[in-house]
Design a protein around this motif. Structure first.
Motif, PDB file in Angstrom:
ATOM      1  N   LYS A 136       3.251   2.150  -4.588  1.00 51.17           N
ATOM      2  CA  LYS A 136       3.124   0.961  -3.745  1.00 51.17           C
ATOM      3  C   LYS A 136       4.473   0.559  -3.156  1.00 51.17           C
ATOM      4  CE  LYS A 136       0.396  -2.352  -5.303  1.00 51.17           C
ATOM      5  NZ  LYS A 136      -0.185  -3.289  -6.309  1.00 51.17           N
ATOM      6  N   PRO A 170      -8.836   6.482  -0.277  1.00 55.60           N
ATOM      7  CA  PRO A 170      -8.344   6.602  -1.662  1.00 55.60           C
ATOM      8  C   PRO A 170      -7.271   5.591  -2.025  1.00 55.60           C
ATOM      9  CG  PRO A 170      -8.547   8.776  -0.687  1.00 55.60           C
ATOM     10  CD  PRO A 170      -8.833   7.781   0.414  1.00 55.60           C
ATOM     11  N   ARG A 171      -6.445   5.183  -1.038  1.00 58.81           N
ATOM     12  CA  ARG A 171      -5.361   4.274  -1.411  1.00 58.81           C
ATOM     13  C   ARG A 171      -5.775   2.810  -1.474  1.00 58.81           C
ATOM     14  NH1 ARG A 171      -1.239   3.910   3.719  1.00 58.81           N
ATOM     15  NH2 ARG A 171      -2.781   3.985   5.383  1.00 58.81           N
ATOM     16  N   MET A 172      -7.037   2.522  -1.205  1.00 61.61           N
ATOM     17  CA  MET A 172      -7.458   1.121  -1.305  1.00 61.61           C
ATOM     18  C   MET A 172      -7.344   0.636  -2.754  1.00 61.61           C
ATOM     19  SD  MET A 172     -10.988  -0.819  -0.347  1.00 61.61           S
ATOM     20  CE  MET A 172     -10.610  -2.057   0.895  1.00 61.61           C
ATOM     21  N   LEU A 173      -6.664  -0.495  -2.938  1.00 61.69           N
ATOM     22  CA  LEU A 173      -6.514  -1.045  -4.283  1.00 61.69           C
ATOM     23  C   LEU A 173      -7.830  -1.665  -4.732  1.00 61.69           C
ATOM     24  CD1 LEU A 173      -3.010  -2.696  -3.772  1.00 61.69           C
ATOM     25  CD2 LEU A 173      -3.508  -0.559  -4.998  1.00 61.69           C
ATOM     26  N   TYR A 198       0.825  -1.208   0.000  1.00 62.84           N
ATOM     27  CA  TYR A 198       0.000   0.000   0.000  1.00 62.84           C
ATOM     28  C   TYR A 198       0.858   1.257   0.000  1.00 62.84           C
ATOM     29  CZ  TYR A 198      -4.685  -1.662  -0.088  1.00 62.84           C
ATOM     30  OH  TYR A 198      -5.868  -2.170  -0.537  1.00 62.84           O
ATOM     31  N   ASP A 224      -8.433  -5.283  -3.740  1.00 64.81           N
ATOM     32  CA  ASP A 224      -8.841  -5.506  -2.347  1.00 64.81           C
ATOM     33  C   ASP A 224     -10.289  -5.091  -2.122  1.00 64.81           C
ATOM     34  OD1 ASP A 224      -6.421  -6.593  -1.503  1.00 64.81           O
ATOM     35  OD2 ASP A 224      -5.525  -4.618  -1.238  1.00 64.81           O
ATOM     36  N   ILE A 246       1.522   4.081 -10.023  1.00 69.74           N
ATOM     37  CA  ILE A 246       0.929   3.311  -8.919  1.00 69.74           C
ATOM     38  C   ILE A 246       1.912   2.257  -8.386  1.00 69.74           C
ATOM     39  CG2 ILE A 246      -0.979   1.776  -8.225  1.00 69.74           C
ATOM     40  CD1 ILE A 246      -2.820   3.479 -10.028  1.00 69.74           C
ATOM     41  N   TYR A 276      -7.150  12.468  -2.766  1.00 69.43           N
ATOM     42  CA  TYR A 276      -7.481  12.100  -4.142  1.00 69.43           C
ATOM     43  C   TYR A 276      -8.467  13.113  -4.708  1.00 69.43           C
ATOM     44  CZ  TYR A 276      -9.591   9.298  -7.912  1.00 69.43           C
ATOM     45  OH  TYR A 276     -10.079   8.841  -9.115  1.00 69.43           O
ATOM     46  N   CYS A 303      -4.620  -4.641  -9.353  1.00 65.94           N
ATOM     47  CA  CYS A 303      -3.620  -4.300  -8.331  1.00 65.94           C
ATOM     48  C   CYS A 303      -2.980  -2.965  -8.678  1.00 65.94           C
ATOM     49  CB  CYS A 303      -2.544  -5.381  -8.219  1.00 65.94           C
ATOM     50  SG  CYS A 303      -1.297  -5.339  -9.529  1.00 65.94           S
ATOM     51  N   THR A 304      -3.260  -2.460  -9.872  1.00 57.73           N
ATOM     52  CA  THR A 304      -2.634  -1.231 -10.339  1.00 57.73           C
ATOM     53  C   THR A 304      -3.693  -0.183 -10.651  1.00 57.73           C
ATOM     54  OG1 THR A 304      -0.950  -2.702 -11.242  1.00 57.73           O
ATOM     55  CG2 THR A 304      -0.750  -0.409 -11.847  1.00 57.73           C
ATOM     56  N   MET A 305      -4.780  -0.261  -9.894  1.00 58.54           N
ATOM     57  CA  MET A 305      -5.836   0.752  -9.928  1.00 58.54           C
ATOM     58  C   MET A 305      -6.321   0.939  -8.502  1.00 58.54           C
ATOM     59  SD  MET A 305      -8.464   0.047 -13.069  1.00 58.54           S
ATOM     60  CE  MET A 305      -9.620   1.379 -12.703  1.00 58.54           C
ATOM     61  N   PHE A 306      -6.697   2.149  -8.181  1.00 58.11           N
ATOM     62  CA  PHE A 306      -7.322   2.392  -6.886  1.00 58.11           C
ATOM     63  C   PHE A 306      -8.835   2.215  -7.037  1.00 58.11           C
ATOM     64  CE2 PHE A 306      -3.411   5.077  -6.627  1.00 58.11           C
ATOM     65  CZ  PHE A 306      -2.777   4.339  -5.631  1.00 58.11           C
ATOM     66  N   PHE A 345      -2.992   9.536   0.709  1.00 54.43           N
ATOM     67  CA  PHE A 345      -2.944  10.750  -0.110  1.00 54.43           C
ATOM     68  C   PHE A 345      -4.352  11.312  -0.275  1.00 54.43           C
ATOM     69  CE2 PHE A 345      -3.059   6.933  -2.787  1.00 54.43           C
ATOM     70  CZ  PHE A 345      -4.213   7.150  -3.528  1.00 54.43           C
TER      71      PHE A 345
END
Lengths: 290, 159
Positions: free
Chosen positions: A42, B18-21, A2, B24, A38, A8, B59-62, A6
């Protein structure tokens, strides 16, 4: 994994986006495709405190040919280039490069402009833009619009001339009459960084003499490397195997690859020579047939 | 931040950081665990879902980026209780071994067939080149996708 927390923000107009950049400047990262940003967040190589998502901005996804150049706007994805009739009709080098960028899933999301703004020396598009002599358009609230030649834009690895308050809105690639280009890329597997990448572009006059030459290298220098000495050698001459061999030797001498898991420096330097020669021959052949 | 996301036709509203992938969000918030997490570094493709019909690595998008979008996960492939042609073909052609990459492979395969109803072997291999199968069971995955295309065109089933 993670990233750090931030803010958004999702601006709905370009003015709103420029306002945020003007107010928050260096705390901000602009999120377009996010396929490099991203992962870096991470891994916490990048920890912006504000993320400005430009994906909802209208009027930023055009690919068109206007005023002597092909315009690639900020939200154009790699796969949009593959599907674009404009690019296929207008630009051989971009057409040749797009299918070799990352993998099909990343190409659905990642953007051309984002790749150039990120300026990873292992990225393909910066080399392409160097070979084509592209211009980068940046906008800011207080500075208006700046048009920056790609050579000035790419300052150093992961560093560009883009100010923190500026948004890269489009890249302009000059149109041509009689020309050709192509990208040669060696990669261990799909999605891996290039072991070596070579972009070339040639334009010919009616007599078949080279009027414009672009050569740029990926993954073999601290930044994407434009081989100006080899380009200068080609201009004013007629294409020939001997000439391209000479240019390739200059490119091989100009690069400075490092030995790593993808190969030794000596091996990569040799690939640069072989690819440059091969790529120039193909570009000339395309130009002669156009 | 509150987001509205449609997952397999069902609208969901959730309050997410906002940082939740996105992966997940799908697995933990929505509770659909057919979408897997592999490398977590944008390399393996097992977290692929369709975002408005286009395959992307979640995994590469929020999750916040999916606000207002429509997602299809492997759980959304079946129609009216029947297997989707891609699922039936994976079953018939033995397109899986351990099954870990299978949801993503089927989603990428179904998106390919939508765009190209009769893909060649090379086109299938090209389309799945962002998805790793660590059993290396690619031969049957390719066969399964081609079989699904064939059955979708003829209207037949793989059974």
């Amino acid at each position: 994994m993670y990233p750090r927390a931030f803010d958004y923000l999702v601006p709905r107009t370009r003015e709103e986006a420029l306002e945020v950049l003007a107010e928050r400047g260096s705390e901000v990262k602009v999120l377009a495709g996010g396929q490099s940003l991203i992962p870096m967040m991470k891994l916490r190589f990048a920890s912006p405190t504000t993320l400005v998502d430009i994906n909802r901005l209208p009027g930023l996804d055009a690919i068109d040919a206007v005023n002597g150049h092909v315009r690639i706007q900020a939200l154009v994805r790699h796969n949009d280039i593959i599907r674009s009739d404009v690019v296929r009709a207008e630009n051989h080098l971009m057409t040749s490069t797009a299918p070799w960028v990352a993998d099909p899933l990343v190409r659905n999301r990642g953007t051309v402009c984002g790749s150039v703004a990120h300026h990873d020396p292992e990225g393909d598009w910066a080399s392409v833009m160097l070979a084509l002599g592209a211009e980068v358009v940046a906008e800011s609230r207080d500075g208006g619009t700046r048009v920056i030649p790609i050579e000035d834009f790419l300052v150093d690895m992961f560093t560009t001339a883009l100010e923190p308050t500026e948004l890269l809105t489009e890249i302009r690639v000059p149109r041509y009459e009689r020309g050709g280009g192509n990208y040669q890329k060696l990669e261990r597997k799909v999605g891996d960084y290039a072991t070596v990448g070579v972009a070339t572009h040639l334009e010919l006059d009616e007599a078949g003499v080279i009027t414009k030459a672009g050569i740029a290298l990926t993954s073999v220098y601290v930044r994407n490397l434009k081989v100006t000495e080899a380009e200068a050698l080609l201009v004013g001459r007629a294409p020939s195997a001997e000439l391209f061999g000479e240019a390739a030797a200059i490119a091989a001498a100009a690069c400075d690859p490092t030995s790593d898991i993808r190969g030794s420096a000596e091996y990569k330097r040799n690939i640069v020579r072989v690819f440059t020669e091969r790529s120039l021959a193909e570009s000339a052949s395309i130009a002669q047939g156009s | 931040m509150e987001i509205n996301v449609t997952v397999n036709g069902t609208p969901h509203t959730a309050d997410v950081e906002p940082r939740m992938l996105l992966v997940d969000f799908i697995r933990s918030t929505i509770g659909l665990t057919g979408t897997h997490i592999g490398c977590d570094t944008t390399s393996c493709g097992v977290c692929t879902v369709l975002v408005d019909g286009t395959p992307m690595k979640t995994c590469t998008m929020f999750a916040v980026q999916a606000d207002g979008r429509s997602l299809t996960t492997v759980e959304g492939l079946k129609r009216n209780g029947e297997l989707h042609p891609i699922q039936a073909a994976f079953k018939e052609a033995h397109g899986l071994q351990c099954g870990f990459c299978t949801p993503a492979m089927m989603l990428v395969g179904s998106a390919l067939i939508e765009e190209n109803p009769d893909p060649s072997e090379e086109e299938v291999r090209w389309a799945i080149s962002g998805n790793l199968c660590r059993c290396t069971g690619y031969m049957n995955i390719v066969k399964a996708i081609q079989l699904a295309a064939q059955n979708s065109t003829t209207g037949g089933t793989a059974e």
